[in-house]
Write an enzyme that holds these catalytic residues in place. Structure first.
Site, PDB file in Angstrom:
ATOM      1  N   VAL A   1       0.827  -1.207   0.000  1.00 28.55           N
ATOM      2  CA  VAL A   1       0.000   0.000   0.000  1.00 28.55           C
ATOM      3  C   VAL A   1       0.862   1.259   0.000  1.00 28.55           C
ATOM      4  O   VAL A   1       0.627   2.196  -0.766  1.00 28.55           O
ATOM      5  CB  VAL A   1      -0.951  -0.008   1.218  1.00 28.55           C
ATOM      6  CG1 VAL A   1      -1.699   1.326   1.314  1.00 28.55           C
ATOM      7  CG2 VAL A   1      -1.943  -1.152   1.107  1.00 28.55           C
TER       8      VAL A   1
ATOM      9  N   CYS B   1      -5.953  -9.165   1.900  1.00 30.10           N
ATOM     10  CA  CYS B   1      -7.059  -8.367   2.444  1.00 30.10           C
ATOM     11  C   CYS B   1      -8.233  -9.199   2.951  1.00 30.10           C
ATOM     12  O   CYS B   1      -8.569  -9.131   4.132  1.00 30.10           O
ATOM     13  CB  CYS B   1      -7.551  -7.377   1.389  1.00 30.10           C
ATOM     14  SG  CYS B   1      -6.348  -6.101   0.967  1.00 30.10           S
TER      15      CYS B   1
ATOM     16  N   GLU C   1      -4.499  -6.085  -6.044  1.00 32.19           N
ATOM     17  CA  GLU C   1      -3.177  -6.506  -6.496  1.00 32.19           C
ATOM     18  C   GLU C   1      -3.249  -6.904  -7.962  1.00 32.19           C
ATOM     19  O   GLU C   1      -4.143  -7.611  -8.397  1.00 32.19           O
ATOM     20  CB  GLU C   1      -2.670  -7.671  -5.639  1.00 32.19           C
ATOM     21  CG  GLU C   1      -2.417  -7.260  -4.196  1.00 32.19           C
ATOM     22  CD  GLU C   1      -1.771  -8.354  -3.395  1.00 32.19           C
ATOM     23  OE1 GLU C   1      -0.829  -9.004  -3.901  1.00 32.19           O
ATOM     24  OE2 GLU C   1      -2.201  -8.580  -2.253  1.00 32.19           O
TER      25      GLU C   1
END
Length: 439
Positions: free
Chosen positions: A11, A263, A155
């Protein structure tokens, strides 16, 4: 504007590079000095298409730099983003916020003029309040606001997601902080990108709620695929039929071996734990977590059943081990459940992945790693497709037939039409589609 990005993980690095490409002056900070030195040389530690070009291009023109010295980046920054890891805490499933809080405490004594401290990391509701308390405790006279600005990066397409997002969410009730955040994202106004301005608690929950909902869609369509296999229905047609309903939407309705990655697994689990703590348990999300964990293991059973109830002594070629294509991320990948079970049942595994083999080699011992798809297939009894990389979508089946003595293909991503594989003499199994379709 001047931006300090604390953390050069996925990130932090993507966000820092994109902000610098917007024209801001960005300094990325990380305690790992070897990582910082590598970044200064233009070496990118993660696999993300186009990120190397973006990082190196902005370094050359002086908008992006890297340091391990927080004092170099913080005092002159207009905005400081905390983009450190928040993994699941060992033992209870809560998000581990120790890195976030440590960053807040280290930032506090370095604040000079008015600054917006932004939590970019995925954090539970109430984290912004604690970040503010920690900074105020250390620097009671500092001029700052704390804002939440969750990331929504996928991603493999993170740069596109940052530069052309569906929305930007900002959580703060300070109008001064909102002005800073609007200026940071001003290049997106030309695209009329929606900006959701709300309070911190709502912003923090939006991130978890979004990921939990998407994880629920994936788990739902996987359960529908199981029904399809029992009643001679086609899950791809079911997904299309319901996805054309605007209230449902077509995205995240691709049946497969279960979700993984950085995530969904940790965020759904963290939401479950947060909900339990505040006395509002999320029974749906809790079921999603349990069903997905079970599904990945059941995919190994599916392969074993397709092989006639035994893979003992079989050579299995596995194409793809990352949780999705266009990433080297192995976190919670279905392959980490499927491959060890097949090995325990006596199978020999040969595998290839375009980007994930270095990390996978540490996580999956005993696998014979190969140079390409056809090298992997050579001598195999069974071919299993676990990740839908583009280069696996156009295999030359006559070449596969020549290299592979076995005739069993298990496609856990549905990237082929059953009839085209069966035409080459293979027995083809997929997700939620009847074997009769191959006839």
């Amino acid at each position: 504007m001047r931006v300090a990005m604390i953390g050069t993980g996925y990130v932090g690095l993507v966000s820092g590079a994109c902000f610098s490409d917007f024209g801001h002056e960005v300094i990325c900070v990380d305690k790992d000095e070897s990582k910082i030195e590598a970044l200064k040389r233009g070496e990118i530690p993660i696999y993300e298409p186009g990120l190397d070009v973006l990082v190196n291009g902005n370094m050359r023109v002086g908008r992006l730099s890297f340091t391990s010295d927080l004092a170099t980046a913080v005092p002159d920054a207009d905005a400081i983003f905390i983009a450190v890891g928040t993994p699941s805490r060992r033992g209870d499933g809560h998000a581990d916020l120790s890195y976030v809080f440590a960053a807040a405490q280290e930032i506090a004594p370095l604040l000079k003029d008015y600054t917006v401290v932004v939590t970019k990391s995925t954090v539970p509701v109430g984290t912004g309040d604690e970040v503010e308390r920690l900074i105020r405790e250390t620097a009671p006279d500092a001029a700052f606001d704390v804002a939440s600005n969750p990331e929504f990066l996928r991603e493999g397409s993170a740069i596109e997601d940052f530069k052309r997002p569906d929305r930007v969410v900002v959580g703060t009730t300070s109008e001064r902080a909102r002005d800073v955040m609007r200026e940071l994202y001003r290049p997106l106004f030309l695209r009329e990108t929606p900006m959701v301005m709300t309070n911190r608690q709502t912003s923090e929950l939006i991130k978890y709620a979004g990921n939990a909902f998407l994880a629920t869609k994936i788990t739902f369509i996987n359960e529908m695929a199981d029904i399809c296999e029992k009643v001679d229905a086609n899950i791809q047609d079911v997904a299309k039929g319901i996805g054309l309903d605007g209230r449902i939407g077509k995205l995240f309705l691709h049946a497969g071996p279960g979700y993984g990655g950085s995530c969904f697994p940790k965020d759904t689990l963290a939401l479950v734990k947060t909900a339990e703590d505040v006395g509002a348990p999320t029974k749906i999300v809790n079921s999603v977590v349990e069903v997905n964990a079970d599904r990945k293991k059941r995919m190994a059973t599916k392969i074993i059943e397709a092989a006639g109830e035994s893979v003992d002594g079989k050579k299995i070629a596995v194409l793809g081990v990352t949780f999705k294509p266009n990433t080297d991320d192995m976190r919670d990948s279905p392959s980490l459940d499927i491959i060890p079970i097949l090995q325990e049942k006596g199978a020999t595994i040969r595998a290839f992945d375009p980007a994930g083999m270095e990390e996978a080699g540490r996580l999956l011992p005993g696998v014979d790693w190969c140079e390409n798809a056809y090298d992997t297939i050579a001598g195999a009894d069974i071919l299993v497709i676990l990740t839908e990389w583009n280069e696996f979508r156009a295999l030359q089946w006559d070449r596969v037939a020549d290299a592979m003595p076995g005739r069993l293909v298990v496609d856990l991503r549905n990237i082929y039409f059953p009839h085209e594989v069966a035409r080459q003499g293979f027995t083809y199994h997929s997700i939620g589609r009847s074997p009769a379709e191959a006839e």
